[in-house]
Design a protein around this motif. Sequence first.
Motif, PDB file in Angstrom:
ATOM      1  N   ASP A  75     -16.527   1.817  -3.941  1.00  6.21           N
ATOM      2  CA  ASP A  75     -17.840   1.314  -3.520  1.00  6.21           C
ATOM      3  C   ASP A  75     -18.038  -0.142  -3.929  1.00  6.21           C
ATOM      4  OD1 ASP A  75     -18.502   3.715  -2.366  1.00  6.21           O
ATOM      5  OD2 ASP A  75     -19.685   4.435  -4.078  1.00  6.21           O
ATOM      6  N   GLN A  76     -17.362  -0.544  -5.020  1.00  6.05           N
ATOM      7  CA  GLN A  76     -17.459  -1.926  -5.491  1.00  6.05           C
ATOM      8  C   GLN A  76     -16.384  -2.828  -4.862  1.00  6.05           C
ATOM      9  OE1 GLN A  76     -17.549  -2.025  -9.864  1.00  6.05           O
ATOM     10  NE2 GLN A  76     -18.296   0.079  -9.841  1.00  6.05           N
ATOM     11  N   GLY A  77     -15.546  -2.228  -4.023  1.00  3.20           N
ATOM     12  CA  GLY A  77     -14.490  -3.006  -3.382  1.00  3.20           C
ATOM     13  C   GLY A  77     -13.297  -3.278  -4.272  1.00  3.20           C
ATOM     14  N   VAL A  78     -13.086  -2.406  -5.273  1.00  2.00           N
ATOM     15  CA  VAL A  78     -11.990  -2.583  -6.230  1.00  2.00           C
ATOM     16  C   VAL A  78     -10.885  -1.567  -5.970  1.00  2.00           C
ATOM     17  CG1 VAL A  78     -11.327  -2.644  -8.671  1.00  2.00           C
ATOM     18  CG2 VAL A  78     -13.620  -3.398  -7.979  1.00  2.00           C
ATOM     19  N   ALA A  79      -9.651  -2.046  -5.844  1.00  2.00           N
ATOM     20  CA  ALA A  79      -8.481  -1.181  -5.758  1.00  2.00           C
ATOM     21  C   ALA A  79      -7.822  -1.133  -7.129  1.00  2.00           C
ATOM     22  CB  ALA A  79      -7.490  -1.711  -4.726  1.00  2.00           C
ATOM     23  N   VAL A  95      -7.056 -14.705  -5.501  1.00  2.00           N
ATOM     24  CA  VAL A  95      -7.341 -13.270  -5.458  1.00  2.00           C
ATOM     25  C   VAL A  95      -7.980 -12.855  -6.779  1.00  2.00           C
ATOM     26  CG1 VAL A  95      -6.357 -10.955  -5.306  1.00  2.00           C
ATOM     27  CG2 VAL A  95      -5.422 -12.807  -3.900  1.00  2.00           C
ATOM     28  N   PRO A  96      -9.204 -12.319  -6.762  1.00  2.00           N
ATOM     29  CA  PRO A  96      -9.855 -11.892  -8.008  1.00  2.00           C
ATOM     30  C   PRO A  96      -9.183 -10.625  -8.564  1.00  2.00           C
ATOM     31  CG  PRO A  96     -11.458 -12.234  -6.233  1.00  2.00           C
ATOM     32  CD  PRO A  96     -10.099 -12.164  -5.607  1.00  2.00           C
ATOM     33  N   ALA A  97      -8.323 -10.811  -9.549  1.00  2.00           N
ATOM     34  CA  ALA A  97      -7.571  -9.693 -10.129  1.00  2.00           C
ATOM     35  C   ALA A  97      -7.802  -9.640 -11.628  1.00  2.00           C
ATOM     36  CB  ALA A  97      -6.082  -9.832  -9.831  1.00  2.00           C
ATOM     37  N   ALA A  98      -7.667  -8.437 -12.194  1.00  2.00           N
ATOM     38  CA  ALA A  98      -7.821  -8.232 -13.626  1.00  2.00           C
ATOM     39  C   ALA A  98      -6.815  -7.176 -14.051  1.00  2.00           C
ATOM     40  CB  ALA A  98      -9.246  -7.793 -13.953  1.00  2.00           C
ATOM     41  N   THR A 130     -14.062  -8.671  -9.173  1.00  2.00           N
ATOM     42  CA  THR A 130     -12.706  -8.125  -9.151  1.00  2.00           C
ATOM     43  C   THR A 130     -12.437  -7.332  -7.882  1.00  2.00           C
ATOM     44  OG1 THR A 130     -12.696  -7.954 -11.569  1.00  2.00           O
ATOM     45  CG2 THR A 130     -11.047  -6.667 -10.378  1.00  2.00           C
ATOM     46  N   GLU A 131     -11.295  -7.582  -7.287  1.00  2.00           N
ATOM     47  CA  GLU A 131     -10.875  -6.840  -6.096  1.00  2.00           C
ATOM     48  C   GLU A 131      -9.651  -5.973  -6.367  1.00  2.00           C
ATOM     49  OE1 GLU A 131     -10.384  -9.487  -2.805  1.00  2.00           O
ATOM     50  OE2 GLU A 131     -12.432 -10.269  -2.959  1.00  2.00           O
ATOM     51  N   VAL A 132      -8.805  -6.393  -7.306  1.00  2.00           N
ATOM     52  CA  VAL A 132      -7.630  -5.608  -7.661  1.00  2.00           C
ATOM     53  C   VAL A 132      -7.577  -5.476  -9.182  1.00  2.00           C
ATOM     54  CG1 VAL A 132      -5.118  -5.400  -7.589  1.00  2.00           C
ATOM     55  CG2 VAL A 132      -6.341  -6.414  -5.653  1.00  2.00           C
ATOM     56  N   LEU A 133      -7.541  -4.245  -9.665  1.00  2.00           N
ATOM     57  CA  LEU A 133      -7.403  -3.977 -11.088  1.00  2.00           C
ATOM     58  C   LEU A 133      -6.035  -3.354 -11.334  1.00  2.00           C
ATOM     59  CD1 LEU A 133      -8.466  -3.666 -14.018  1.00  2.00           C
ATOM     60  CD2 LEU A 133      -9.331  -1.410 -13.314  1.00  2.00           C
ATOM     61  N   PHE A 134      -5.195  -4.047 -12.080  1.00  2.00           N
ATOM     62  CA  PHE A 134      -3.896  -3.504 -12.465  1.00  2.00           C
ATOM     63  C   PHE A 134      -4.050  -2.787 -13.802  1.00  2.00           C
ATOM     64  CE2 PHE A 134      -2.797  -7.003  -9.655  1.00  2.00           C
ATOM     65  CZ  PHE A 134      -1.788  -6.458  -8.880  1.00  2.00           C
ATOM     66  N   VAL A 142       4.606  -7.475  -4.460  1.00  2.00           N
ATOM     67  CA  VAL A 142       3.795  -6.538  -5.235  1.00  2.00           C
ATOM     68  C   VAL A 142       2.310  -6.821  -5.030  1.00  2.00           C
ATOM     69  CG1 VAL A 142       3.179  -5.798  -7.571  1.00  2.00           C
ATOM     70  CG2 VAL A 142       5.584  -6.098  -6.950  1.00  2.00           C
ATOM     71  N   LEU A 143       1.930  -8.089  -5.067  1.00  2.00           N
ATOM     72  CA  LEU A 143       0.521  -8.416  -4.846  1.00  2.00           C
ATOM     73  C   LEU A 143       0.107  -8.066  -3.418  1.00  2.00           C
ATOM     74  CD1 LEU A 143      -2.107  -9.566  -5.932  1.00  2.00           C
ATOM     75  CD2 LEU A 143      -1.339 -11.839  -5.213  1.00  2.00           C
ATOM     76  N   ASP A 144       0.971  -8.313  -2.460  1.00  2.00           N
ATOM     77  CA  ASP A 144       0.660  -7.968  -1.063  1.00  2.00           C
ATOM     78  C   ASP A 144       0.397  -6.477  -0.905  1.00  2.00           C
ATOM     79  OD1 ASP A 144       0.897 -10.581  -0.247  1.00  2.00           O
ATOM     80  OD2 ASP A 144       2.923 -10.354   0.585  1.00  2.00           O
ATOM     81  N   ARG A 145       1.208  -5.641  -1.562  1.00  2.00           N
ATOM     82  CA  ARG A 145       1.015  -4.190  -1.450  1.00  2.00           C
ATOM     83  C   ARG A 145      -0.304  -3.779  -2.102  1.00  2.00           C
ATOM     84  NH1 ARG A 145       4.775  -6.197   0.542  1.00  2.00           N
ATOM     85  NH2 ARG A 145       6.820  -5.258   1.008  1.00  2.00           N
ATOM     86  N   ALA A 146      -0.665  -4.447  -3.198  1.00  2.00           N
ATOM     87  CA  ALA A 146      -1.945  -4.147  -3.843  1.00  2.00           C
ATOM     88  C   ALA A 146      -3.110  -4.527  -2.943  1.00  2.00           C
ATOM     89  CB  ALA A 146      -2.035  -4.888  -5.183  1.00  2.00           C
ATOM     90  N   LEU A 147      -2.996  -5.668  -2.287  1.00  2.00           N
ATOM     91  CA  LEU A 147      -4.068  -6.108  -1.388  1.00  2.00           C
ATOM     92  C   LEU A 147      -4.168  -5.201  -0.167  1.00  2.00           C
ATOM     93  CD1 LEU A 147      -3.572  -9.974  -1.575  1.00  2.00           C
ATOM     94  CD2 LEU A 147      -5.344  -8.593  -2.675  1.00  2.00           C
ATOM     95  N   ALA A 148      -3.035  -4.710   0.302  1.00  2.00           N
ATOM     96  CA  ALA A 148      -3.057  -3.775   1.429  1.00  2.00           C
ATOM     97  C   ALA A 148      -3.788  -2.490   1.034  1.00  2.00           C
ATOM     98  CB  ALA A 148      -1.630  -3.467   1.881  1.00  2.00           C
ATOM     99  N   ALA A 149      -3.551  -2.034  -0.196  1.00  2.00           N
ATOM    100  CA  ALA A 149      -4.259  -0.845  -0.685  1.00  2.00           C
ATOM    101  C   ALA A 149      -5.754  -1.111  -0.777  1.00  2.00           C
ATOM    102  CB  ALA A 149      -3.703  -0.433  -2.042  1.00  2.00           C
ATOM    103  N   ARG A 150      -6.103  -2.311  -1.232  1.00  2.00           N
ATOM    104  CA  ARG A 150      -7.521  -2.698  -1.293  1.00  2.00           C
ATOM    105  C   ARG A 150      -8.164  -2.646   0.082  1.00  2.00           C
ATOM    106  NH1 ARG A 150      -8.553  -8.944  -1.385  1.00  2.00           N
ATOM    107  NH2 ARG A 150      -7.629  -8.488   0.653  1.00  2.00           N
ATOM    108  N   ASP A 151      -7.407  -3.064   1.087  1.00  2.00           N
ATOM    109  CA  ASP A 151      -7.946  -3.145   2.445  1.00  2.00           C
ATOM    110  C   ASP A 151      -7.867  -1.824   3.198  1.00  2.00           C
ATOM    111  OD1 ASP A 151      -8.449  -5.805   1.965  1.00  2.00           O
ATOM    112  OD2 ASP A 151      -6.591  -6.506   2.876  1.00  2.00           O
TER     113      ASP A 151
END
Length: 258
Positions: A28-32, A60-63, A113-117, A208-217
């Motif tokens: 709901d917050q747009g975080v993968a 890319v806002p990542a944490a 944050t859009e991607v949390l590792f 790796v970042l591309d795959r994370a962003l794809a999951a986010r999208d």
Amino acid sequence: MCRSVDVKQAVLAKNDDLAAALRADLADQGVAVVNLLSSPGSGKTELLGRVLAHAVATGVPAAALTADLATENDARRLARSGASVRQVLTDGLCHLEARQVRAHLEDWLPEDTEVLFVENVGNLVCPASYDLGETLRIVLMAVTEGEDKPLKYPTAFGSAHLVVLTKTDLAAPAGFDEDAFTANVRRVNPGVEIVRSCARTGDGVAAVLDRALAARDGAPQHHPPLAPHPHSHDHDDAHGDGAGHTHTHPHPASVPAS
């Protein structure tokens, strides 16, 4: 034995519910959420540091949450990327659980944050059974660990949406047989993508970042045979009829005979 199994299933079922709620809240917050699993010494922290630096450089806002039994060494290393990082000390626990992830996010996760590792504890056994509310599960392995690692740890590799092979610059000196490794991965997780990486050269970092962003999208993902959260739930309690939750946990992957 039965009592032991019942207790374990109850613990996993509770974790599943917490993970499902966390996944929904973060979506709901747009975080993968990307859950990183590997053995100690796989190069996971170094690669993650490069991925975070690439995210910062490309806007890319990542944490990252990084877990260890002791010390904050990894958090200090990852913070050099410029991304927001928090250390989780498990005090001897060999894996993270969904409750721990939520507790550490409540007063820390940056709003944009859009991607949390989530860098899990270095261990391919216990972490494989715990859903952390992740959108993407990545299992990493270094070429120095041996081609048969996927067969020794089928539950971990069989639950991966993506497999990352690290330290590929050492493949020749280590005598690593990549064809055999690939075949072994396919035996426990047919069709899963394998990304080759090298933190020294930067190979695989963007992928790796591309795959994370794809999951986010919300891009279609690989469906591993031991998916991290394949559990079915019946929430009829909401209607007041007293029905409980139904959970289905996968059994460890069986490895076909050679």
